[in-house]
Write an enzyme that holds these catalytic residues in place. Structure first.
Site, PDB file in Angstrom:
ATOM      1  N   CYS A 165      -1.333  -7.305   2.800  1.00 12.09           N
ATOM      2  CA  CYS A 165      -0.770  -8.483   2.157  1.00 12.09           C
ATOM      3  C   CYS A 165       0.628  -8.188   1.614  1.00 12.09           C
ATOM      4  O   CYS A 165       0.797  -7.755   0.489  1.00 12.09           O
ATOM      5  CB  CYS A 165      -1.721  -8.881   1.050  1.00 12.09           C
ATOM      6  SG  CYS A 165      -1.969 -10.631   1.028  1.00 12.09           S
ATOM      7  N   LYS A 166       1.592  -8.421   2.453  1.00 13.34           N
ATOM      8  CA  LYS A 166       2.968  -8.136   2.054  1.00 13.34           C
ATOM      9  C   LYS A 166       3.517  -9.265   1.192  1.00 13.34           C
ATOM     10  O   LYS A 166       3.128 -10.412   1.332  1.00 13.34           O
ATOM     11  CB  LYS A 166       3.856  -8.011   3.297  1.00 13.34           C
ATOM     12  CG  LYS A 166       3.599  -6.748   4.091  1.00 13.34           C
ATOM     13  CD  LYS A 166       4.460  -6.726   5.329  1.00 13.34           C
ATOM     14  CE  LYS A 166       5.805  -6.088   5.082  1.00 13.34           C
ATOM     15  NZ  LYS A 166       5.810  -4.645   5.304  1.00 13.34           N
ATOM     16  N   GLN A 187      -0.710  11.182  -1.917  1.00 12.75           N
ATOM     17  CA  GLN A 187      -1.158  10.771  -3.245  1.00 12.75           C
ATOM     18  C   GLN A 187      -2.434   9.967  -3.070  1.00 12.75           C
ATOM     19  O   GLN A 187      -2.544   9.133  -2.161  1.00 12.75           O
ATOM     20  CB  GLN A 187      -0.057   9.936  -3.923  1.00 12.75           C
ATOM     21  CG  GLN A 187      -0.502   9.042  -5.073  1.00 12.75           C
ATOM     22  CD  GLN A 187      -0.678   9.772  -6.398  1.00 12.75           C
ATOM     23  OE1 GLN A 187      -1.025  10.948  -6.438  1.00 12.75           O
ATOM     24  NE2 GLN A 187      -0.449   9.081  -7.489  1.00 12.75           N
TER      25      GLN A 187
END
Lengths: 366, 366
Positions: free
Chosen positions: B23-24, B153
């Site tokens: 979901c940009k 990460q």
């Protein structure tokens, strides 16, 4: 999630509410996963120097680039907001990701890609303002460090996020060996501990009266507001000067102190040393007033600051120096930056581990 | 959020449920933000070649590294799961992030940092299994591409995430100029469109009966299951061969098709061209059956596949070739990979823009 305070889960529609801590997967869980899935390249005593080892838990990745005698250093880090000001949060996000390069003795960053999430629970106009301020803070700080933001990824997420990937192309001759600590070295820390304790207490003070009650009487509003300001300043302070000076004073080993606490990162660093050494943490410099709350919070060991396990964001460098070089480093970094650094322990004979000496001495840093 | 289907918000405690789309932030909102905050370095017609321009919207960042004649290419991308199998999802995440290097004609990746979120709503044991499979899929695919995962990460988040940062140290002589398209060039696409339509319809079929109802009769279970399988395979297909061959056949311009749809990325690419050209999309090859649902979903333009605006994940390369080189490319990539590529349009005189020709021709790809 024992050493990780869960971020707030309520939808945040009316303000840029901080999310407490950069909620990392616990160290033990993560290392187990990575060890099963990825290849470890920790140093062995039989490795001849120069050895640029890449153990799991290294601050940054260091890879031969394919171009002869040129290495590529890279690191990525991102987390949830922990201060209210989106611009300052952007600065902290940039400071934090650059820190892993500095911890490896790499003082020049080629470029940074920004990682950003806008809250899907925020109204459009508010989200725009918050995103713009975060981007600006992040970008300004990267420029202050002499680099630039050249791309990134921006998504929606229930919780906002800020961080990035920092990269540096490094000629081999400029690489520093940081697996060379030896018995007798002195351990120095360049920022006080307790940033996330301060951030959490501040959040309790302003929006969590039930949690605040358990530390009322142990600390007070004035102390927490002061500690929060110190923590916010400290998290914005680049470790670049520390990295430049640690090279000048011939550091044998270094890491930065972030999500796993000073002890977690000391253990990581110890495991990557070529010799059989152990790091003993003999005293812990903490932002004034932060260490005493450890015994008073509902879950007794919630912060674990006195045990060296409290997560830090954008913490200082933990550096092992030859004993004769310590004074020069401490003096010069104070002159350059106006912040004190601290002798926190020593390197002894051992089995590549680290521990906190009991009873631990706490230095309240004012 | 018009061209972005919001991910599911229910806590996911019993399975690895896909989150629909990466979901940009919408393209217009994002570009406005970035233009206000960052410096643009798009090509100008007055720039003499060779010009390696860095406009906002470039597929990857390309920076002088400080080492003479050596550049650093880097790109980051991550998103939410969109298939049920965590191992396959890891592979798709890796394929997707590497794609931006390939789109820039860079076929060798120095290393990748992995970006990962485990769901904070999942029970510990389940989260461990899911994370381990995602890491394994991601790492296996990076190795298949001749590179390796060297860090990353990992955090908790309400929604799981997978992705990373891919980097390549590139001698200047190996850089390809992709801002050189000219009138008469032919546009080729190396994968069919419709991956996210297929993923969404599949999700509706298996767990959203209310949404499924609106397309029942237009498509059916068999067609959607088939399309989902094709999309899943397609998203795992590396664009590396396409990148090697686009150099061999002297491409003038290229990009990969992802979150902004083929038209969004064509517009980005057009804006970065040195000459005053426009890209005309004359036909859209779509996974069979996916284009016809556009007019039937509740919000009429939800997918916008026929308008070239449906988001793709890990889509193909969109390449501008000199007309004489097209046949050679189409034949050789089919022989190498067994997947067809498609002529989708042409380059005409214009103002550095792109549009979809009306009425658009849809090719149903079987």
């Amino acid at each position: 999630m024992k050493d990780c305070i869960p971020p707030l889960k309520e939808p945040k529609t009316s303000q840029f509410e901080p999310q407490s801590v950069g909620c990392k997967i616990p160290q033990v869980e993560l290392e187990g996963l990575l060890e099963r899935c990825l290849t470890d390249h920790s140093c062995q005593e039989s490795d001849p120097p120069p050895s640029f080892c890449q153990g799991i838990g290294s601050d940054c990745s260091l890879q031969p680039s394919g171009v002869p005698d040129v290495f590529l250093a890279s690191t990525t880090d991102f987390f949830y907001p922990l201060v209210e000001d989106p611009y300052v949060m952007g600065k902290i996000g940039a400071t934090n990701v650059l820190s892993d390069l500095y911890a490896a003795g790499i003082t020049s960053c080629t470029n940074v890609l920004m990682i950003l999430a806008g809250s899907s629970d925020m109204p459009l106009e508010e989200r725009r303002i918050v995103l713009e301020l975060m981007i600006k803070g992040f970008s300004d700080q990267v420029e202050k460090a002499g680099s630039k933001v050249t791309g990134g990824q921006t998504i929606f997420n229930p919780w906002p996020m800020i961080g990035g990937t920092a990269m540096s192309v490094v000629p081999k001759g400029e690489l520093v060996q940081l697996s060379e600590s030896q018995v007798g070295d002195i351990l120095v820390l360049t920022k006080p501990l307790g940033t996330q304790v301060a951030v959490n207490l501040h959040q309790w003070l302003v929006s969590k009266p039930d949690l605040w009650k358990q530390v009322e009487g142990v600390t007070d509003e004035g102390e927490v507001l002061w500690a929060y300001d110190v923590a916010t300043e400290s998290m914005q302070r680049l470790n670049r000067t520390a990295a430049i000076l640690m090279k000048k004073y011939n550091a044998h080993a270094a890491t930065d102190v972030t999500g796993f606490g000073i002890l977690g990162h000391a253990k990581n660093l110890a495991r990557q040393q070529r010799r059989h050494v152990t790091f003993v943490l003999e005293c812990l410099p903490c932002i004034k007033g932060m260490a005493k709350v450890d015994g008073w919070v509902r879950q007794g060991d919630r912060f674990q600051l006195r045990r060296g396990l409290s997560a830090e964001t954008s913490g200082g460098l933990l550096i092992a120096f030859p004993v004769d070089n310590v004074e020069g480093f401490l003096n010069e970094i104070y002159l350059e930056e106006g912040w004190r650094s601290f002798v926190v322990g020593r390197v002894v004979d051992g089995n590549r581990d680290a521990y906190v000496k009991e009873p631990i001495e706490i230095i309240d840093v004012e």
